[in-house]
Write a protein that holds these residues in place. Structure first.
Motif, mmCIF file in Angstrom:
data_model
loop_
_atom_site.group_PDB
_atom_site.id
_atom_site.type_symbol
_atom_site.label_atom_id
_atom_site.label_comp_id
_atom_site.label_asym_id
_atom_site.label_seq_id
_atom_site.Cartn_x
_atom_site.Cartn_y
_atom_site.Cartn_z
ATOM 1 N N GLU A 18 57.772 -5.031 -50.217
ATOM 2 C CA GLU A 18 58.449 -4.132 -51.154
ATOM 3 C C GLU A 18 57.453 -3.146 -51.746
ATOM 4 N N GLY A 19 57.872 -1.908 -51.849
ATOM 5 C CA GLY A 19 57.052 -0.887 -52.480
ATOM 6 C C GLY A 19 56.070 -0.193 -51.552
ATOM 7 N N VAL A 20 55.980 -0.619 -50.308
ATOM 8 C CA VAL A 20 55.066 0.016 -49.360
ATOM 9 C C VAL A 20 55.902 0.913 -48.440
ATOM 10 N N SER A 21 55.564 2.187 -48.394
ATOM 11 C CA SER A 21 56.335 3.127 -47.578
ATOM 12 C C SER A 21 55.784 3.181 -46.150
ATOM 13 N N VAL A 22 56.650 3.555 -45.238
ATOM 14 C CA VAL A 22 56.234 3.710 -43.854
ATOM 15 C C VAL A 22 55.210 4.835 -43.736
ATOM 16 N N ASP A 23 55.369 5.882 -44.530
ATOM 17 C CA ASP A 23 54.393 6.986 -44.504
ATOM 18 C C ASP A 23 53.005 6.498 -44.899
ATOM 19 N N LEU A 24 52.928 5.623 -45.898
ATOM 20 C CA LEU A 24 51.631 5.064 -46.311
ATOM 21 C C LEU A 24 51.030 4.236 -45.181
#
Length: 75
Positions: A18-24
């Motif tokens: 949760e809270g981790v984006s694919v872009d990151l």
């Protein structure tokens, strides 16, 4: 003489916290994948070895490439 293409596909799926984006993930992981020349070369050597066994040592790759991607979803 016909030309053949040997493709090795490695697919690994991860759960995303949760809270981790694919872009990151792409921003931080793709450079690491691209820098790892030693392991990338090992895959190419494996393909060369396999074909040289069939061709009795006379296989010369015309070209080799490796592509990394990080996609979202179950695909």
């Amino acid at each position: 003489m016909p030309i053949i293409t040997v493709t090795t596909t490695i697919t690994t799926r991860f759960d995303v916290p949760e809270g981790v984006s694919v872009d990151l993930i792409r921003h931080q992981a793709l450079p690491v994948l691209s820098e790892n020349d030693e392991d990338t070369d090992a895959v190419c050597v494996l393909q060369d070895t396999a074909l040289n066994r069939v061709y009795l040592g006379a296989a010369d790759a015309r070209s080799q490439s490796v592509e990394h991607s990080i996609t979202e979803g179950e695909a």
